[in-house]
Scaffold this active site. Sequence first.
Site, PDB file in Angstrom:
ATOM      1  N   CYS A  10       0.870  -1.184   0.000  1.00 37.65           N
ATOM      2  CA  CYS A  10       0.000   0.000   0.000  1.00 37.65           C
ATOM      3  C   CYS A  10       0.902   1.228   0.000  1.00 37.65           C
ATOM      4  O   CYS A  10       2.074   1.164  -0.411  1.00 37.65           O
ATOM      5  CB  CYS A  10      -0.980  -0.026   1.171  1.00 37.65           C
ATOM      6  SG  CYS A  10      -0.208   0.053   2.808  1.00 37.65           S
ATOM      7  N   ASN A  13       2.306   1.441   4.420  1.00 26.94           N
ATOM      8  CA  ASN A  13       2.631   0.181   5.107  1.00 26.94           C
ATOM      9  C   ASN A  13       2.344   0.247   6.610  1.00 26.94           C
ATOM     10  O   ASN A  13       3.005  -0.396   7.420  1.00 26.94           O
ATOM     11  CB  ASN A  13       4.085  -0.253   4.855  1.00 26.94           C
ATOM     12  CG  ASN A  13       4.413  -1.687   5.273  1.00 26.94           C
ATOM     13  OD1 ASN A  13       5.534  -1.992   5.643  1.00 26.94           O
ATOM     14  ND2 ASN A  13       3.453  -2.572   5.264  1.00 26.94           N
ATOM     15  N   CYS A  15      -1.355   0.764   7.462  1.00 32.00           N
ATOM     16  CA  CYS A  15      -2.797   0.497   7.587  1.00 32.00           C
ATOM     17  C   CYS A  15      -3.229  -0.724   6.765  1.00 32.00           C
ATOM     18  O   CYS A  15      -3.426  -1.805   7.301  1.00 32.00           O
ATOM     19  CB  CYS A  15      -3.621   1.715   7.158  1.00 32.00           C
ATOM     20  SG  CYS A  15      -3.341   3.173   8.183  1.00 32.00           S
ATOM     21  N   ARG A  16      -3.349  -0.547   5.451  1.00 33.58           N
ATOM     22  CA  ARG A  16      -3.966  -1.599   4.633  1.00 33.58           C
ATOM     23  C   ARG A  16      -3.074  -2.817   4.416  1.00 33.58           C
ATOM     24  O   ARG A  16      -3.538  -3.959   4.566  1.00 33.58           O
ATOM     25  CB  ARG A  16      -4.386  -1.024   3.270  1.00 33.58           C
ATOM     26  CG  ARG A  16      -5.521  -0.043   3.394  1.00 33.58           C
ATOM     27  CD  ARG A  16      -5.677   0.751   2.116  1.00 33.58           C
ATOM     28  NE  ARG A  16      -4.538   1.628   1.906  1.00 33.58           N
ATOM     29  CZ  ARG A  16      -4.330   2.347   0.803  1.00 33.58           C
ATOM     30  NH1 ARG A  16      -5.195   2.264  -0.186  1.00 33.58           N
ATOM     31  NH2 ARG A  16      -3.281   3.129   0.703  1.00 33.58           N
ATOM     32  N   SER A  17      -1.813  -2.617   4.021  1.00 36.50           N
ATOM     33  CA  SER A  17      -0.991  -3.807   3.707  1.00 36.50           C
ATOM     34  C   SER A  17      -0.645  -4.637   4.944  1.00 36.50           C
ATOM     35  O   SER A  17      -0.593  -5.872   4.832  1.00 36.50           O
ATOM     36  CB  SER A  17       0.241  -3.446   2.874  1.00 36.50           C
ATOM     37  OG  SER A  17       1.112  -2.579   3.548  1.00 36.50           O
ATOM     38  N   ASP A 125      -8.300   3.642   1.426  1.00 40.12           N
ATOM     39  CA  ASP A 125      -7.349   4.038   2.466  1.00 40.12           C
ATOM     40  C   ASP A 125      -8.107   4.566   3.695  1.00 40.12           C
ATOM     41  O   ASP A 125      -8.780   5.582   3.611  1.00 40.12           O
ATOM     42  CB  ASP A 125      -6.437   5.137   1.900  1.00 40.12           C
ATOM     43  CG  ASP A 125      -5.282   5.470   2.832  1.00 40.12           C
ATOM     44  OD1 ASP A 125      -5.300   5.003   3.993  1.00 40.12           O
ATOM     45  OD2 ASP A 125      -4.379   6.197   2.395  1.00 40.12           O
TER      46      ASP A 125
HETATM   47  P1  4NP Z   1      -1.775   2.860   4.159  1.00 33.35           P
HETATM   48  O1  4NP Z   1      -2.358   4.233   4.737  1.00 33.35           O
HETATM   49  O2  4NP Z   1      -1.235   3.167   2.772  1.00 33.35           O
HETATM   50  O3  4NP Z   1      -2.957   1.968   4.122  1.00 33.35           O
HETATM   51  O4  4NP Z   1      -0.700   2.411   5.127  1.00 33.35           O
HETATM   52  C1  4NP Z   1      -1.593   5.395   4.786  1.00 33.35           C
HETATM   53  C2  4NP Z   1      -0.770   5.603   5.855  1.00 33.35           C
HETATM   54  C3  4NP Z   1      -0.025   6.773   5.940  1.00 33.35           C
HETATM   55  C4  4NP Z   1      -0.118   7.701   4.932  1.00 33.35           C
HETATM   56  C5  4NP Z   1      -0.939   7.487   3.854  1.00 33.35           C
HETATM   57  C6  4NP Z   1      -1.683   6.320   3.773  1.00 33.35           C
HETATM   58  N1  4NP Z   1       0.623   8.888   5.029  1.00 33.35           N
HETATM   59  O5  4NP Z   1       0.457   9.762   4.163  1.00 33.35           O
HETATM   60  O6  4NP Z   1       1.426   9.053   5.964  1.00 33.35           O
END
Ligand code: 4NP
Length: 152
Positions: A10, A13, A15-17, A125
């Site tokens: 994702c 790294n 939340c989703r992955s 997200d």
């Molecule tokens: P993820 O979510 O891609 O599912 O881990 C996010 C976590 C952090 C950020 C963006 C998306 N960020 O911009 O810091």
Amino acid sequence: MGTPCVLFVCLGNICRSPLAEAALRVEADKAGVDIVVDSAGTGDWHVGDAPDPRAQAVARRHGIDIGGYAGRQVTAEDFHRFTHIFALDAENLKNLRRIRPSDGTAELRLLMDMVPGREGTGVVDPYYGDDAGFDRAWDDVIRAAKATVAGL
Ligand code: 4NP
């Protein structure tokens, strides 16, 4: 056939992955199949960080502790180390196509393409949303994990 090695990717790294990684660990355990599982981000903001506390909470509610996972950024080498790389959404898939070395051997695809009826869609997200978004993300990744265990 060798052991499948699956990487989920994702943006952050955190939340989703990590949830996709946890879900596949849960489903592979249940099915008694041996799969190497990891996750990474296309971005580098959260390298070394534990998953978001809301992601840790939803995983815990489903019986798995992801507090020890640490964020890392995807590398070109991952396209040689893993047999399958799943992007959590279309934007990350696009970036992964750029990172992919021409001799990379991993099969690269969108995660929800594994789930009949959800082809072409992304896992939304949940980072900027509420707790319900993390429940929806878990729901998506567990469905994808079941399909992956059945279909790899
Ligand atoms: P993820 O979510 O891609 O599912 O881990 C996010 C976590 C952090 C950020 C963006 C998306 N960020 O911009 O810091």
